[in-house]
Design a protein around this motif. Structure first.
Motif, PDB file in Angstrom:
ATOM      1  N   MET A 187       4.434  10.849  -1.858  1.00 28.44           N
ATOM      2  CA  MET A 187       4.307  11.466  -3.178  1.00 28.44           C
ATOM      3  C   MET A 187       3.970  10.480  -4.283  1.00 28.44           C
ATOM      4  O   MET A 187       3.391  10.860  -5.304  1.00 28.44           O
ATOM      5  CB  MET A 187       5.597  12.215  -3.532  1.00 28.44           C
ATOM      6  CG  MET A 187       5.899  13.390  -2.638  1.00 28.44           C
ATOM      7  SD  MET A 187       7.389  14.273  -3.189  1.00 28.44           S
ATOM      8  CE  MET A 187       7.441  15.615  -1.997  1.00 28.44           C
ATOM      9  N   TRP A 188       4.356   9.216  -4.108  1.00 21.20           N
ATOM     10  CA  TRP A 188       4.181   8.248  -5.195  1.00 21.20           C
ATOM     11  C   TRP A 188       3.176   7.162  -4.849  1.00 21.20           C
ATOM     12  O   TRP A 188       2.084   7.089  -5.417  1.00 21.20           O
ATOM     13  CB  TRP A 188       5.536   7.655  -5.588  1.00 21.20           C
ATOM     14  CG  TRP A 188       5.458   6.578  -6.639  1.00 21.20           C
ATOM     15  CD1 TRP A 188       4.563   6.498  -7.678  1.00 21.20           C
ATOM     16  CD2 TRP A 188       6.291   5.425  -6.734  1.00 21.20           C
ATOM     17  NE1 TRP A 188       4.783   5.356  -8.416  1.00 21.20           N
ATOM     18  CE2 TRP A 188       5.848   4.680  -7.865  1.00 21.20           C
ATOM     19  CE3 TRP A 188       7.370   4.943  -6.002  1.00 21.20           C
ATOM     20  CZ2 TRP A 188       6.443   3.478  -8.254  1.00 21.20           C
ATOM     21  CZ3 TRP A 188       7.984   3.760  -6.394  1.00 21.20           C
ATOM     22  CH2 TRP A 188       7.510   3.050  -7.507  1.00 21.20           C
ATOM     23  N   LEU A 189       3.518   6.296  -3.906  1.00 20.77           N
ATOM     24  CA  LEU A 189       2.733   5.088  -3.676  1.00 20.77           C
ATOM     25  C   LEU A 189       1.326   5.363  -3.171  1.00 20.77           C
ATOM     26  O   LEU A 189       0.368   4.702  -3.589  1.00 20.77           O
ATOM     27  CB  LEU A 189       3.459   4.185  -2.670  1.00 20.77           C
ATOM     28  CG  LEU A 189       4.809   3.610  -3.094  1.00 20.77           C
ATOM     29  CD1 LEU A 189       5.473   2.919  -1.912  1.00 20.77           C
ATOM     30  CD2 LEU A 189       4.640   2.644  -4.256  1.00 20.77           C
ATOM     31  N   SER A 205      -1.177   6.010  -5.902  1.00 20.36           N
ATOM     32  CA  SER A 205      -1.067   5.277  -7.164  1.00 20.36           C
ATOM     33  C   SER A 205      -1.342   3.787  -7.081  1.00 20.36           C
ATOM     34  O   SER A 205      -1.636   3.163  -8.102  1.00 20.36           O
ATOM     35  CB  SER A 205       0.333   5.481  -7.763  1.00 20.36           C
ATOM     36  OG  SER A 205       1.331   4.953  -6.906  1.00 20.36           O
ATOM     37  N   THR A 206      -1.287   3.177  -5.883  1.00 15.02           N
ATOM     38  CA  THR A 206      -1.436   1.729  -5.809  1.00 15.02           C
ATOM     39  C   THR A 206      -2.061   1.292  -4.493  1.00 15.02           C
ATOM     40  O   THR A 206      -1.780   1.899  -3.443  1.00 15.02           O
ATOM     41  CB  THR A 206      -0.071   1.027  -5.966  1.00 15.02           C
ATOM     42  OG1 THR A 206      -0.216  -0.391  -5.704  1.00 15.02           O
ATOM     43  CG2 THR A 206       0.958   1.591  -5.007  1.00 15.02           C
ATOM     44  N   PRO A 207      -2.888   0.252  -4.499  1.00 20.60           N
ATOM     45  CA  PRO A 207      -3.446  -0.268  -3.246  1.00 20.60           C
ATOM     46  C   PRO A 207      -2.392  -0.957  -2.377  1.00 20.60           C
ATOM     47  O   PRO A 207      -2.651  -1.276  -1.223  1.00 20.60           O
ATOM     48  CB  PRO A 207      -4.522  -1.255  -3.721  1.00 20.60           C
ATOM     49  CG  PRO A 207      -4.100  -1.646  -5.095  1.00 20.60           C
ATOM     50  CD  PRO A 207      -3.459  -0.426  -5.677  1.00 20.60           C
ATOM     51  N   ILE A 219       4.290  -1.485   0.748  1.00 18.81           N
ATOM     52  CA  ILE A 219       5.650  -1.051   0.422  1.00 18.81           C
ATOM     53  C   ILE A 219       6.058   0.117   1.313  1.00 18.81           C
ATOM     54  O   ILE A 219       7.165   0.152   1.868  1.00 18.81           O
ATOM     55  CB  ILE A 219       5.748  -0.645  -1.058  1.00 18.81           C
ATOM     56  CG1 ILE A 219       5.244  -1.789  -1.942  1.00 18.81           C
ATOM     57  CG2 ILE A 219       7.171  -0.271  -1.425  1.00 18.81           C
ATOM     58  CD1 ILE A 219       5.043  -1.394  -3.401  1.00 18.81           C
ATOM     59  N   GLY A 220       5.155   1.064   1.465  1.00 20.84           N
ATOM     60  CA  GLY A 220       5.463   2.243   2.268  1.00 20.84           C
ATOM     61  C   GLY A 220       5.691   1.942   3.729  1.00 20.84           C
ATOM     62  O   GLY A 220       6.319   2.726   4.442  1.00 20.84           O
ATOM     63  N   GLY A 221       5.211   0.777   4.185  1.00 23.96           N
ATOM     64  CA  GLY A 221       5.400   0.400   5.576  1.00 23.96           C
ATOM     65  C   GLY A 221       6.852   0.251   5.973  1.00 23.96           C
ATOM     66  O   GLY A 221       7.175   0.246   7.163  1.00 23.96           O
ATOM     67  N   ALA A 222       7.735   0.139   4.990  1.00 19.77           N
ATOM     68  CA  ALA A 222       9.162   0.022   5.294  1.00 19.77           C
ATOM     69  C   ALA A 222       9.665   1.232   6.063  1.00 19.77           C
ATOM     70  O   ALA A 222      10.548   1.113   6.926  1.00 19.77           O
ATOM     71  CB  ALA A 222       9.956  -0.158   3.998  1.00 19.77           C
ATOM     72  N   PRO A 224      -6.312   5.017  -3.368  1.00 18.88           N
ATOM     73  CA  PRO A 224      -6.641   3.626  -3.697  1.00 18.88           C
ATOM     74  C   PRO A 224      -6.296   2.641  -2.581  1.00 18.88           C
ATOM     75  O   PRO A 224      -5.441   1.763  -2.755  1.00 18.88           O
ATOM     76  CB  PRO A 224      -5.803   3.370  -4.946  1.00 18.88           C
ATOM     77  CG  PRO A 224      -4.584   4.213  -4.742  1.00 18.88           C
ATOM     78  CD  PRO A 224      -5.075   5.467  -4.055  1.00 18.88           C
ATOM     79  N   MET A 225      -6.942   2.804  -1.432  1.00 15.03           N
ATOM     80  CA  MET A 225      -6.720   1.835  -0.359  1.00 15.03           C
ATOM     81  C   MET A 225      -7.368   0.508  -0.729  1.00 15.03           C
ATOM     82  O   MET A 225      -8.317   0.459  -1.522  1.00 15.03           O
ATOM     83  CB  MET A 225      -7.272   2.368   0.953  1.00 15.03           C
ATOM     84  CG  MET A 225      -6.481   3.539   1.515  1.00 15.03           C
ATOM     85  SD  MET A 225      -4.757   3.137   1.927  1.00 15.03           S
ATOM     86  CE  MET A 225      -4.975   2.222   3.453  1.00 15.03           C
TER      87      MET A 225
END
Length: 314
Positions: free
Chosen positions: A145-147, A150-152, A157-160, A213-214
């Motif tokens: 929903m967020w990352l 919104s960010t490359p 971060i999401g890999g956690a 935004p990859m």
């Protein structure tokens, strides 16, 4: 159940939609390939943990983790249906293709989430259940929903979320979090960016069409290739840490070092070989999948061999 055409038409007249989704459609919502990776790494985390675990409880734990991973996948497909419809890789998924409604996917994911967490908590342990609940929340809310939009750094971060299953397996077996499980977490965490960025290199058009935004779309291919190589240099030695910390044999150390060298070699090819068909990036993506399964498989086999040797009085 077979429903007659007249019944379907009657329901349609009242504004009620009768779902025509099949069992395979709902199974596809679980993202079975992603779920398989989560289940396998969780199983390895459970198996390499010290102490003995009741086999029935172990099966329940792995089953709950599998259901939780699938629930996260269903909720991801529910929320991402709009962008999935724009990408060739995902347009045939159940929700964007219309085989499953967004409401069905949402309800399916929420029910499975609650079921998996409660089952793991009541029958196995609440630390493992809490980690599973956090994993689902992190993947769906923080990443999806967020990352993601919104960010490359979305996949970094999401890999956690994808790195937590071996910790859940370890916690299910021991009721605690050890340094060993943190190392397993770190291996997957550092593996995730080069794995997904390799995919993003040859699927950049899809991500651009969906407005995601990859890294290749934001920083460019050259920068992405350099970052992939940098992460491979970090990943290779981290993969050897289980041996360095003494919970595997030298056999694992040698094999993991060789696997890490292969990862660096593929990342180097992706960095220096500029191919319009993206063959080095595709080769790296394929190798990255092999690497993660292989390193956890070797870890599992090594642990089983050590325990068999010790039980034999060696």
């Amino acid at each position: 159940m077979v429903v007659s055409k007249s019944v379907k038409e009657s329901l349609k007249d009242t504004g009620v939609r009768l779902s025509e989704a099949t069992a395979s459609d709902f199974f596809a919502l679980l993202k079975p390939r992603v779920m398989a990776l989560a289940v396998f790494t969780a199983f390895v985390g459970l198996m390499v943990a010290p102490g003995a675990m009741n086999p029935v409880i172990a099966v329940i734990a792995i089953g709950a983790i599998a259901v939780g991973a699938g629930a996260a996948g269903a909720l991801n497909m529910w929320y991402d249906a709009d962008i999935d419809a724009l990408m060739s890789r995902t347009s045939k998924r159940p929700v964007p293709s219309g085989r499953v409604t967004a409401g069905e996917a949402l309800g399916f994911g929420l029910v499975l989430s609650a079921l998996s967490v409660m089952t793991l908590g009541v029958l196995v342990g609440w630390l493992a259940a809490s980690l599973l609940a956090f994993t689902i929340f992190f993947y769906v809310v923080i990443y999806t929903m967020w990352l993601k939009r919104s960010t490359p750094q979305n996949i970094v971060i999401g890999g956690a979320a994808g790195a937590l299953p071996p910790m859940i397996g370890w916690a299910a077996a021991t009721g605690a979090i050890g340094i060993e499980s943190l190392i397993l977490f770190l291996i997957i965490f550092l593996w995730t960016p080069p794995h997904f960025w390799a995919l993003a290199l040859f699927k950049a058009g899809d991500y651009a069409a969906a407005g995601i935004p990859m890294m290749p779309n934001v920083a460019g291919q050259a920068s992405t290739r350099r970052q992939i190589f940098a992460y491979s240099l970090l990943l290779a030695p981290i993969g050897v840490l289980p041996w360095a910390f003494g919970f595997t044999s030298g056999v694992y150390g040698i094999v993991s070092a060789a696997l890490g060298a292969g990862f660096i070699w593929h990342a180097w090819n992706a960095l220096v070989i500029l191919d319009k068909e993206m063959k080095p990036a595709k080769a790296l993506f394929a190798y990255s999948i092999f690497y993660l399964f292989a390193i956890f498989a070797v870890l599992l086999a090594d642990t089983i061999a050590i325990r068999a040797f010790m039980s034999a009085g060696g």
